[in-house]
Design a protein around this motif. Structure first.
Motif, PDB file in Angstrom:
ATOM      1  N   SER A   1       0.834  -1.210   0.000  1.00  0.00           N
ATOM      2  CA  SER A   1       0.000   0.000   0.000  1.00  0.00           C
ATOM      3  C   SER A   1       0.866   1.256   0.000  1.00  0.00           C
ATOM      4  O   SER A   1       0.599   2.209  -0.737  1.00  0.00           O
ATOM      5  CB  SER A   1      -0.926   0.000   1.219  1.00  0.00           C
ATOM      6  OG  SER A   1      -1.819  -1.084   1.138  1.00  0.00           O
ATOM      7  N   LEU A   2       1.922   1.241   0.826  1.00  0.00           N
ATOM      8  CA  LEU A   2       2.803   2.413   0.895  1.00  0.00           C
ATOM      9  C   LEU A   2       3.547   2.600  -0.435  1.00  0.00           C
ATOM     10  O   LEU A   2       3.654   3.719  -0.948  1.00  0.00           O
ATOM     11  CB  LEU A   2       3.801   2.251   2.050  1.00  0.00           C
ATOM     12  CG  LEU A   2       4.580   3.506   2.454  1.00  0.00           C
ATOM     13  CD1 LEU A   2       3.648   4.631   2.879  1.00  0.00           C
ATOM     14  CD2 LEU A   2       5.555   3.185   3.588  1.00  0.00           C
ATOM     15  N   GLY A   3       4.030   1.487  -1.002  1.00  0.00           N
ATOM     16  CA  GLY A   3       4.709   1.558  -2.299  1.00  0.00           C
ATOM     17  C   GLY A   3       3.772   2.052  -3.395  1.00  0.00           C
ATOM     18  O   GLY A   3       4.161   2.838  -4.264  1.00  0.00           O
ATOM     19  N   LEU A   4       2.512   1.602  -3.334  1.00  0.00           N
ATOM     20  CA  LEU A   4       1.508   2.046  -4.296  1.00  0.00           C
ATOM     21  C   LEU A   4       1.297   3.553  -4.175  1.00  0.00           C
ATOM     22  O   LEU A   4       1.253   4.274  -5.179  1.00  0.00           O
ATOM     23  CB  LEU A   4       0.187   1.306  -4.035  1.00  0.00           C
ATOM     24  CG  LEU A   4      -1.017   1.692  -4.898  1.00  0.00           C
ATOM     25  CD1 LEU A   4      -0.729   1.404  -6.368  1.00  0.00           C
ATOM     26  CD2 LEU A   4      -2.262   0.949  -4.446  1.00  0.00           C
TER      27      LEU A   4
ATOM     28  N   ARG B   1     -10.008   0.360   3.894  1.00  0.00           N
ATOM     29  CA  ARG B   1      -9.070  -0.698   3.476  1.00  0.00           C
ATOM     30  C   ARG B   1      -7.880  -0.080   2.737  1.00  0.00           C
ATOM     31  O   ARG B   1      -6.738  -0.436   2.969  1.00  0.00           O
ATOM     32  CB  ARG B   1      -9.772  -1.704   2.551  1.00  0.00           C
ATOM     33  CG  ARG B   1     -10.590  -2.745   3.285  1.00  0.00           C
ATOM     34  CD  ARG B   1     -11.342  -3.632   2.314  1.00  0.00           C
ATOM     35  NE  ARG B   1     -10.453  -4.449   1.495  1.00  0.00           N
ATOM     36  CZ  ARG B   1      -9.969  -5.634   1.852  1.00  0.00           C
ATOM     37  NH1 ARG B   1     -10.290  -6.143   3.032  1.00  0.00           N
ATOM     38  NH2 ARG B   1      -9.163  -6.312   1.056  1.00  0.00           N
ATOM     39  N   LEU B   2      -8.151   0.858   1.851  1.00  0.00           N
ATOM     40  CA  LEU B   2      -7.086   1.490   1.082  1.00  0.00           C
ATOM     41  C   LEU B   2      -7.476   2.889   0.599  1.00  0.00           C
ATOM     42  O   LEU B   2      -6.676   3.828   0.632  1.00  0.00           O
ATOM     43  CB  LEU B   2      -6.718   0.621  -0.139  1.00  0.00           C
ATOM     44  CG  LEU B   2      -5.613   1.165  -1.047  1.00  0.00           C
ATOM     45  CD1 LEU B   2      -4.269   1.160  -0.313  1.00  0.00           C
ATOM     46  CD2 LEU B   2      -5.514   0.338  -2.328  1.00  0.00           C
ATOM     47  N   GLY B   3      -8.738   3.024   0.174  1.00  0.00           N
ATOM     48  CA  GLY B   3      -9.184   4.226  -0.534  1.00  0.00           C
ATOM     49  C   GLY B   3      -9.026   5.526   0.237  1.00  0.00           C
ATOM     50  O   GLY B   3      -8.558   6.524  -0.319  1.00  0.00           O
ATOM     51  N   SER B   4      -9.392   5.525   1.529  1.00  0.00           N
ATOM     52  CA  SER B   4      -9.352   6.775   2.316  1.00  0.00           C
ATOM     53  C   SER B   4      -7.936   7.337   2.364  1.00  0.00           C
ATOM     54  O   SER B   4      -7.703   8.514   2.087  1.00  0.00           O
ATOM     55  CB  SER B   4      -9.859   6.525   3.741  1.00  0.00           C
ATOM     56  OG  SER B   4     -11.176   6.040   3.697  1.00  0.00           O
ATOM     57  N   TRP B   5      -6.993   6.469   2.732  1.00  0.00           N
ATOM     58  CA  TRP B   5      -5.591   6.919   2.826  1.00  0.00           C
ATOM     59  C   TRP B   5      -5.047   7.328   1.461  1.00  0.00           C
ATOM     60  O   TRP B   5      -4.383   8.357   1.327  1.00  0.00           O
ATOM     61  CB  TRP B   5      -4.725   5.793   3.421  1.00  0.00           C
ATOM     62  CG  TRP B   5      -3.262   6.093   3.333  1.00  0.00           C
ATOM     63  CD1 TRP B   5      -2.555   6.975   4.111  1.00  0.00           C
ATOM     64  CD2 TRP B   5      -2.318   5.562   2.387  1.00  0.00           C
ATOM     65  NE1 TRP B   5      -1.240   7.017   3.712  1.00  0.00           N
ATOM     66  CE2 TRP B   5      -1.066   6.164   2.655  1.00  0.00           C
ATOM     67  CE3 TRP B   5      -2.412   4.635   1.338  1.00  0.00           C
ATOM     68  CZ2 TRP B   5       0.083   5.855   1.929  1.00  0.00           C
ATOM     69  CZ3 TRP B   5      -1.279   4.334   0.616  1.00  0.00           C
ATOM     70  CH2 TRP B   5      -0.045   4.943   0.899  1.00  0.00           C
TER      71      TRP B   5
ATOM     72  N   THR C   1      -6.181  -0.265   6.234  1.00  0.00           N
ATOM     73  CA  THR C   1      -6.198  -1.553   6.946  1.00  0.00           C
ATOM     74  C   THR C   1      -5.521  -2.637   6.116  1.00  0.00           C
ATOM     75  O   THR C   1      -5.057  -3.637   6.639  1.00  0.00           O
ATOM     76  CB  THR C   1      -7.645  -1.977   7.291  1.00  0.00           C
ATOM     77  OG1 THR C   1      -8.414  -1.996   6.085  1.00  0.00           O
ATOM     78  CG2 THR C   1      -8.275  -0.999   8.273  1.00  0.00           C
ATOM     79  N   VAL C   2      -5.460  -2.425   4.793  1.00  0.00           N
ATOM     80  CA  VAL C   2      -4.757  -3.367   3.918  1.00  0.00           C
ATOM     81  C   VAL C   2      -3.345  -2.832   3.676  1.00  0.00           C
ATOM     82  O   VAL C   2      -3.183  -1.728   3.159  1.00  0.00           O
ATOM     83  CB  VAL C   2      -5.503  -3.522   2.566  1.00  0.00           C
ATOM     84  CG1 VAL C   2      -4.674  -4.364   1.593  1.00  0.00           C
ATOM     85  CG2 VAL C   2      -6.857  -4.161   2.780  1.00  0.00           C
TER      86      VAL C   2
END
Length: 413
Positions: A60-63, A111-115, A184-185
């Motif tokens: 997620s961070l790399g993305l 899961r991912l979208g908010s961040w 969260t993911v």
């Protein structure tokens, strides 16, 4: 209406009211919008973003970082932050979120979208601050600087001054949001797979993409080295657009249909003319003298006085829905006051120019990319404003702290 009233009341003759339509700055902005049309139309912008995601997007961070740095790479070529956000990155981010099982309305936003949405938005204001041609209102700041202190901010001057604090912000902000507003993911194996599928579907680079990429390198090269070759920024942009028109990558009909470009050209030319004559007729100097008496009476050093002015300039953006409107209303006055209080004029102009982008991160309406990313509905309003305020403090510390040392090193003050 403002120009009409100024001519009707004989405050300005027609030639003066419309004088800024001959100014290169509004034309540079309009030409860069036409460039952006080619970037989006050929698919080159998407290809660059997908390449980054396919290589670095497995976590997620790399993305997040792959999207952040691909956006920063495209920033100098696409002056509309809303075009970058809406035309290239929002569709990409949305499809990545859905691929990772993060949807709006079913409780999976975090899961991912908010961040990811908040990260892409907050870093879009940073990349806008890094280049003269990365935000439509940046050339307006440069123009008002010249009108106020008779010093020029060139494309290279801007980039050199902004590159160090800009890169640090681009690294720190996503990581900070990852810690205080975590997804969260933590891994996103589907993202590189999706990007590779999209790249396969796109196939090899088309002739138009190659022409677009080559023209872009030529134009940006002239923006960087034009001073030595005696080619100014607007001439370089005209050359680039001419190549795109002759080769058919962009058509004149598409340029005519680029409503935002013509709107920006008209609006900025009017704004530059009126701001210039407000200065000429003495309103700005009157305002400056009044504020100088108040702030000067506090007996502070120029550094502390400038700090007060910076905070007032930055946080008054809560009352503005446009960077251009804020710059038009306050930039000249605040630069005049800062200079009168002893701030090195070019240093003051540069700082106010950078902050004119960074302040866009405060709200969901303060810069062109804000309504685009907020409208995706992944982040609640209270969190958007709350994290916007937190990131504003982080950006101020990085740009005024680390940036201050860097600007000292390169001789800005």
């Amino acid at each position: 209406m403002g120009l009409g009233a100024s001519v009707l009341t004989k405050t300005l003759p027609f030639s003066a009211a419309f004088s800024a339509f001959g100014d290169p700055i509004p034309w540079l902005i309009a030409l860069a919008f036409f460039f952006a049309r080619g970037f989006i139309k050929t698919g080159l912008g998407n290809r660059v973003a997908y390449q980054f995601v396919s290589h670095f997007g497995s976590s997620s961070l790399g993305l997040g970082y792959s999207l952040v740095f691909s956006e920063a790479l495209l920033a100098p070529a696409i002056p509309s932050v809303s075009a970058r956000a809406g035309g290239i990155f929002l569709p990409l981010v949305k499809s990545l979120c859905v691929a990772c099982g993060s949807n709006v309305g079913d409780g999976t936003e975090n899961r991912l979208g908010s961040w990811l949405m908040l990260t892409c938005f907050q870093t879009s204001v940073i990349s806008s601050a890094m280049f003269l041609t990365a935000m439509a209102a940046n050339p307006l700041s440069a123009n008002l600087t010249f009108n106020t202190i008779k010093q020029t901010i060139g494309w290279t001057d801007w980039a050199v001054a902004a590159i160090v604090p800009g890169l640090i912000s681009l690294v720190v902000v996503p990581l900070l949001l990852y810690l205080i507003y975590p997804p969260t993911v933590k891994s996103s194996p589907d993202a590189p797979k999706l990007a590779r599928e999209k790249l396969e579907k796109m196939g090899p680079m088309t002739k138009n993409e190659i022409i677009m990429a080559t023209t872009l390198l030529l134009t940006v090269g002239l923006w960087i080295f034009g001073g030595k070759l005696n080619v100014d920024a607007v001439t370089a942009a005209i050359l680039g657009l001419s190549i795109l028109l002759v080769t058919g990558v962009v058509t004149w009909k598409e340029c005519l249909g680029e409503a935002v470009a013509w709107d920006t050209l008209t609006w900025f030319a009017a704004l530059i003319a009126m701001a210039g004559y407000l200065n000429k007729y003495g309103l700005i100097s009157w305002f400056s003298q009044t504020v100088v008496k108040i702030v000067g009476g506090l007996g502070l050093s120029w550094q502390l006085s400038f700090g007060i002015l910076v905070l007032l300039y930055f946080y008054s953006h809560y009352f503005f829905a446009s960077g251009a409107a804020h710059i038009g209303a306050m930039f000249t006055a605040f630069l005049s006051v800062a200079s009168a209080l002893g701030t090195p004029p070019l240093f003051g102009a540069m700082v106010l120019s950078f902050l004119s982008n960074l302040m866009g991160g405060l709200t969901h309406y303060g810069i062109g990319s804000a309504p685009v990313f907020y409208g995706a509905n992944y982040v609640p309003l209270a969190k958007w404003w709350g994290y916007g305020f937190v990131i504003s403090i982080v950006n101020m510390v990085i740009w005024l702290g680390v940036g201050g040392f860097w600007w000292k090193t390169i001789g800005l003050w």
